[in-house]
Motif scaffolding. Structure first.
Motif, mmCIF file in Angstrom:
data_model
loop_
_atom_site.group_PDB
_atom_site.id
_atom_site.type_symbol
_atom_site.label_atom_id
_atom_site.label_comp_id
_atom_site.label_asym_id
_atom_site.label_seq_id
_atom_site.Cartn_x
_atom_site.Cartn_y
_atom_site.Cartn_z
ATOM 1 N N SER A 154 0.818 -1.218 0.000
ATOM 2 C CA SER A 154 0.000 0.000 0.000
ATOM 3 C C SER A 154 0.849 1.264 0.000
ATOM 4 O O SER A 154 0.388 2.321 -0.410
ATOM 5 C CB SER A 154 -0.953 0.017 1.208
ATOM 6 N N GLU A 155 2.105 1.141 0.425
ATOM 7 C CA GLU A 155 2.981 2.316 0.441
ATOM 8 C C GLU A 155 3.574 2.593 -0.929
ATOM 9 O O GLU A 155 4.274 3.587 -1.123
ATOM 10 C CB GLU A 155 4.091 2.136 1.496
ATOM 11 N N GLY A 156 3.289 1.732 -1.905
ATOM 12 C CA GLY A 156 3.796 1.911 -3.265
ATOM 13 C C GLY A 156 2.651 1.980 -4.262
ATOM 14 O O GLY A 156 1.598 2.558 -3.988
ATOM 15 N N LEU A 161 -4.711 0.067 -6.436
ATOM 16 C CA LEU A 161 -5.655 -1.052 -6.421
ATOM 17 C C LEU A 161 -6.917 -0.731 -5.627
ATOM 18 O O LEU A 161 -7.904 -1.445 -5.722
ATOM 19 C CB LEU A 161 -4.995 -2.293 -5.802
ATOM 20 N N PHE A 162 -6.873 0.348 -4.839
ATOM 21 C CA PHE A 162 -7.924 0.587 -3.852
ATOM 22 C C PHE A 162 -8.908 1.664 -4.267
ATOM 23 O O PHE A 162 -8.560 2.649 -4.907
ATOM 24 C CB PHE A 162 -7.327 1.007 -2.506
ATOM 25 N N ASP A 163 -10.133 1.484 -3.805
ATOM 26 C CA ASP A 163 -11.173 2.493 -3.943
ATOM 27 C C ASP A 163 -11.289 3.302 -2.661
ATOM 28 O O ASP A 163 -11.517 4.501 -2.679
ATOM 29 C CB ASP A 163 -12.503 1.787 -4.259
ATOM 30 N N LYS A 164 -11.103 2.629 -1.515
ATOM 31 C CA LYS A 164 -11.263 3.288 -0.219
ATOM 32 C C LYS A 164 -10.543 2.471 0.855
ATOM 33 O O LYS A 164 -10.445 1.256 0.755
ATOM 34 C CB LYS A 164 -12.759 3.379 0.117
ATOM 35 N N LEU A 165 -10.044 3.174 1.875
ATOM 36 C CA LEU A 165 -9.398 2.533 3.022
ATOM 37 C C LEU A 165 -10.154 2.918 4.287
ATOM 38 O O LEU A 165 -10.545 4.075 4.446
ATOM 39 C CB LEU A 165 -7.946 2.986 3.153
#
Length: 197
Positions: A154-156, A161-165
Motif C-alpha cells: 500500500s505504500e507503493g 488497487l484501492f477504492d477506499k481505506l
C-alpha cells in the motif's frame, strides 16, 4: 531510555515504520511456525503469533521490551497469508477485486524482566477497485508483493488497487499499528514524545 527495545522482525517495512517514532531499537531474526490452528479465527491467529514472535525475540536476553507483530487478510471468510510467488499473488488479487477485505494485525509487547505480555490486534479494511486480470498481472510484475499479506504494497503502487481505506491507523496495513504501539509503549513508561525516555 532505561529499557532496550527489540523488534522481533527482519521486515524492512516494519523497521521503517518503527523508525518513524524516533526511538532507538534493534532488530532480531526469529523463526516461528505460522500455521493456523484448527478453527482458529484471524484475530486469535495474529495475536498468538505476535506473542510467539515477541517471546522468541527475547531469547538469551535478560531485559528489554520485545515487539512482535503478525498480519493476515481475510477474503470470503478464508484466512490468507503471504502469496510467496507471482501466481498466488495474482489469484489473491483476483479474489479481492471489487471486494472489501479485512486485514488483522496482531501486536505484542513482551517485558523480559517481569515476563509480562500485552497483546492486542487492529483491523483495517481495504475496498478494492474492480480490477482486470491484465491490471493485476501488471501490478504483480511491477512490485512483486510476494511477502506481503494480501499481495500488495500500500505504500507503493498498491494504492492504485484501492477504492477506499477504512481504519484507525494506515500503518496497520503495512504491518505495524503505530498508534496502538505508542499506547502500549506508554504502559511500559516509554513516552515517544519525551526526551527523557
Amino acid at each position: 531510555m532505561s529499557q532496550a527495545i527489540i523488534l522481533a522482525s527482519t521486515s524492512s517495512y516494519r523497521k521503517l515504520l518503527l523508525e518513524k517514532l524516533g526511538i532507538t531499537f534493534e532488530t532480531c531474526s526469529i523463526d516461528t511456525n505460522e500455521t493456523p490452528q484448527p478453527n482458529e479465527t484471524a484475530p486469535a491467529l495474529v495475536t498468538r503469533l505476535a506473542i510467539a514472535k515477541a517471546i522468541a525475540g527475547a531469547k538469551d536476553r535478560e531485559k528489554g521490551i520485545v515487539i512482535g507483530s503478525d498480519q493476515v487478510a481475510v477474503i470470503d471468510g478464508e484466512i490468507i497469508g503471504k502469496p510467496l510467488n507471482a501466481e498466488n499473488a495474482v489469484k489473491q488479487l483476483m479474489r479481492s477485486s471489487g471486494k472489501a477485505i479485512t486485514f488483522y494485525t496482531g501486536l505484542a509487547l513482551y517485558n523480559i524482566e517481569n515476563e509480562s505480555i500485552d497483546a492486542q490486534h487492529e483491523t483495517f479494511t481495504v475496498h478494492f477497485r474492480s480490477l482486470t486480470e491484465s491490471q493485476i498481472r501488471y501490478y504483480v510484475d511491477k512490485e512483486q508483493p510476494f511477502y506481503c499479506a494480501g499481495s500488495f504494497k500500500s505504500e507503493g503502487l498498491g494504492i492504485a488497487l484501492f477504492d477506499k481505506l477504512e481504519g484507525r491507523d494506515p500503518n496497520t496495513l503495512i504491518g505495524l499499528p503505530l498508534i496502538l504501539l505508542i499506547d502500549m509503549l506508554a504502559k511500559q513508561n516509554i513516552d515517544v514524545l519525551s526526551q527523557s525516555r
